[in-house]
Write a protein that holds these residues in place. Structure first.
Motif, short mmCIF file in Angstrom:
data_model
loop_
_atom_site.label_atom_id
_atom_site.label_comp_id
_atom_site.label_asym_id
_atom_site.label_seq_id
_atom_site.Cartn_x
_atom_site.Cartn_y
_atom_site.Cartn_z
N ASN A 161 0.84 -1.20 0.00
CA ASN A 161 0.00 0.00 0.00
C ASN A 161 0.87 1.24 0.00
O ASN A 161 2.00 1.24 0.50
N ILE A 162 0.33 2.32 -0.53
CA ILE A 162 1.03 3.60 -0.50
C ILE A 162 0.79 4.31 0.82
O ILE A 162 1.70 4.91 1.40
N MET A 163 -0.44 4.19 1.33
CA MET A 163 -0.82 4.80 2.60
C MET A 163 -1.28 3.72 3.58
O MET A 163 -1.75 2.66 3.18
N THR A 164 -1.14 4.00 4.88
CA THR A 164 -1.60 3.06 5.89
C THR A 164 -3.12 3.07 5.98
O THR A 164 -3.77 4.04 5.57
N GLN A 165 -3.68 1.99 6.52
CA GLN A 165 -5.12 1.86 6.65
C GLN A 165 -5.53 2.27 8.06
O GLN A 165 -5.13 1.62 9.04
N PRO A 166 -6.34 3.32 8.22
CA PRO A 166 -6.76 3.75 9.56
C PRO A 166 -7.43 2.62 10.33
O PRO A 166 -8.31 1.94 9.81
N GLY A 167 -6.97 2.40 11.57
CA GLY A 167 -7.55 1.38 12.42
C GLY A 167 -7.05 -0.03 12.15
O GLY A 167 -7.38 -0.95 12.88
N GLU A 168 -6.25 -0.19 11.10
CA GLU A 168 -5.79 -1.53 10.74
C GLU A 168 -4.27 -1.61 10.69
O GLU A 168 -3.68 -2.57 11.20
N THR A 169 -3.64 -0.65 10.07
CA THR A 169 -2.17 -0.68 9.96
C THR A 169 -1.56 0.67 10.36
O THR A 169 -0.65 1.17 9.71
N ASN A 170 -2.09 1.27 11.39
CA ASN A 170 -1.57 2.56 11.85
C ASN A 170 -0.06 2.49 12.08
O ASN A 170 0.43 1.60 12.78
N GLU A 171 0.66 3.41 11.47
CA GLU A 171 2.12 3.55 11.64
C GLU A 171 2.90 2.33 11.14
O GLU A 171 4.06 2.16 11.47
N TYR A 172 2.30 1.50 10.32
CA TYR A 172 3.03 0.37 9.73
C TYR A 172 3.95 0.89 8.62
O TYR A 172 3.55 1.70 7.79
N ASN A 173 5.18 0.39 8.61
CA ASN A 173 6.10 0.65 7.52
C ASN A 173 6.08 -0.54 6.56
O ASN A 173 5.37 -1.52 6.79
N LEU A 174 6.91 -0.48 5.51
CA LEU A 174 6.95 -1.56 4.54
C LEU A 174 7.32 -2.89 5.20
O LEU A 174 6.70 -3.93 4.93
N SER A 175 8.31 -2.87 6.08
CA SER A 175 8.76 -4.10 6.73
C SER A 175 7.65 -4.76 7.54
O SER A 175 7.56 -5.99 7.61
N ASP A 176 6.78 -3.94 8.16
CA ASP A 176 5.66 -4.48 8.93
C ASP A 176 4.68 -5.22 8.02
O ASP A 176 4.19 -6.30 8.37
N HIS A 177 4.40 -4.62 6.86
CA HIS A 177 3.48 -5.25 5.91
C HIS A 177 4.05 -6.58 5.41
O HIS A 177 3.36 -7.60 5.40
N VAL A 178 5.32 -6.56 4.99
CA VAL A 178 5.95 -7.76 4.44
C VAL A 178 6.02 -8.87 5.50
O VAL A 178 5.74 -10.03 5.22
N GLU A 179 6.36 -8.48 6.71
CA GLU A 179 6.47 -9.45 7.81
C GLU A 179 5.15 -10.17 8.04
O GLU A 179 5.12 -11.40 8.23
N GLN A 180 4.05 -9.42 8.02
CA GLN A 180 2.74 -10.03 8.27
C GLN A 180 2.30 -10.91 7.10
O GLN A 180 1.76 -12.01 7.31
N ILE A 181 2.52 -10.46 5.88
CA ILE A 181 2.18 -11.27 4.71
C ILE A 181 2.92 -12.60 4.77
O ILE A 181 2.33 -13.68 4.60
N GLU A 182 4.22 -12.56 5.03
CA GLU A 182 5.02 -13.77 5.02
C GLU A 182 4.73 -14.66 6.23
O GLU A 182 4.87 -15.88 6.15
N TYR A 183 4.32 -14.05 7.33
CA TYR A 183 3.97 -14.85 8.52
C TYR A 183 2.73 -15.70 8.24
O TYR A 183 2.71 -16.91 8.52
N TYR A 184 1.68 -15.08 7.69
CA TYR A 184 0.44 -15.82 7.45
C TYR A 184 0.54 -16.70 6.20
O TYR A 184 -0.15 -17.71 6.10
N LEU A 185 1.40 -16.33 5.28
CA LEU A 185 1.64 -17.16 4.10
C LEU A 185 2.54 -18.34 4.45
O LEU A 185 2.48 -19.39 3.81
N ASP A 186 3.36 -18.14 5.48
CA ASP A 186 4.35 -19.15 5.90
C ASP A 186 5.31 -19.45 4.74
O ASP A 186 5.69 -20.60 4.50
#
Length: 311
Positions: free
Chosen positions: A215-240
């Motif tokens: 995403n270009i912008m964070t999602q209010p109430g869902e990814t507040n203050e998330y950076n790129l590394s936070d997004h990638v970490e979560q995708i790869e965690y649930y994708l395993d």
């Protein structure tokens, strides 16, 4: 022919499809989340017990051969009376479901053929599943609306109830050459699909190139203050599993637009990681001059995807 599967939901995915549908020698399949409980989709889901049609409708419109008066009608939302907040396309998908003896897949196929879409739109599941979230303070909530409205940091998410994947979605994933995640809401549009039984397993089995579009912008109430590394970490965690490519925006957004987003508790997703998998480009596309909205440039995204699948 290259088989491309995109996984997500919401406006981010439909914006991507508007560019991808013009790629030549590509079979395109969009697999859409079914845990939406908001607005017209949520009402139809609860009252008529069919999967929420909103994101599916958006994807069908995005893939239409011609965006004309018909597609504009399908996107029309009523603002008054007993139909207030209902979307005409959602109602049509509901009617097609009933006409076809409550066969929701056939309803999707009928509307897709009518619009002569360039690709296929499939739900990840036909079960009436809900996303469940736990916050870092231990609070647990059920449903997408509650997950976002709490405005707390999410610790983990899972699905409530049966979550068997739709067979055609599984087949599309297994036969794919490239799988794209996003753009879209991290938990409620992308990860919610990965939680459906059979989706994650099929992705691993496919041996496809895996691409995450941040995403270009964070999602209010869902990814507040998330950076790129936070997004990638979560995708790869649930994708395993690790993704092969990460596409991120490096374009500048004017301060007056950033300030407007800041009032809505949204900020830029910053590239805070050094990784050979990252492909950076100016991907910013602005719509609505009065109240500017930041979107991905679908043409630039499709060119990047074309380069990846061509390698």
């Amino acid at each position: 022919m290259k088989n491309i599967v995109v996984i997500g939901g919401g406006t981010g995915l439909s914006q991507l499809l508007r560019g991808l549908k013009w790629l030549k020698e590509v079979n395109l399949t969009s697999i859409v989340a079914v845990t939406d409980e908001g607005g017209s989709s949520g009402i139809i889901r609860n009252d008529f017990e069919i999967p929420p049609p909103g994101d599916i409708r958006n994807n069908i419109i995005a893939l239409a051969e011609k965006e004309s008066l018909i597609t504009e009608l399908l996107g029309y939302r009523f603002n008054e009376g007993f139909l207030k907040n209902h979307n005409l396309g959602n109602i049509i998908l509901l009617a097609l479901t009933r006409i076809n003896n409550n066969n929701f897949p056939l309803a999707i196929k009928s509307l897709s053929e009518f619009l002569n879409i360039k690709g296929r739109v499939l739900p990840s599941s036909f079960e009436l599943i809900r996303i469940v979230g736990e916050f870092v303070d231990g609070t647990v909530v059920f449903g997408e609306k509650n997950l976002v409205s709490q405005n707390k940091k999410i610790s983990r998410v899972w699905l409530d109830g049966n979550s068997e994947a739709y067979e055609e979605s599984i087949t599309a994933i297994k036969n794919s050459d490239c799988i794209i995640f996003g753009p879209g809401s991290l938990y409620t549009s992308i990860i919610t699909n990965l939680l459906v039984k059979g989706i994650k397993e099929s992705i691993k089995e496919s041996k496809s190139k895996l691409i995450y579009i941040s995403n270009i912008m964070t999602q209010p109430g869902e990814t507040n203050e998330y950076n790129l590394s936070d997004h990638v970490e979560q995708i790869e965690y649930y994708l395993d599993y690790e993704v092969d490519y990460i596409i991120a925006n490096s374009g500048k957004i004017p301060n007056f637009i950033l300030n407007r987003y800041k009032k809505r508790n949204s900020s830029e997703v910053k590239i805070d990681m050094i990784d050979d998998r990252i492909i950076k480009d100016d991907l910013v596309y602005f719509i609505n001059e009065e109240k500017t909205i930041v979107r991905h440039d679908s043409t630039k995204l499709s060119k990047i995807i074309k380069n990846i699948i061509g390698d």
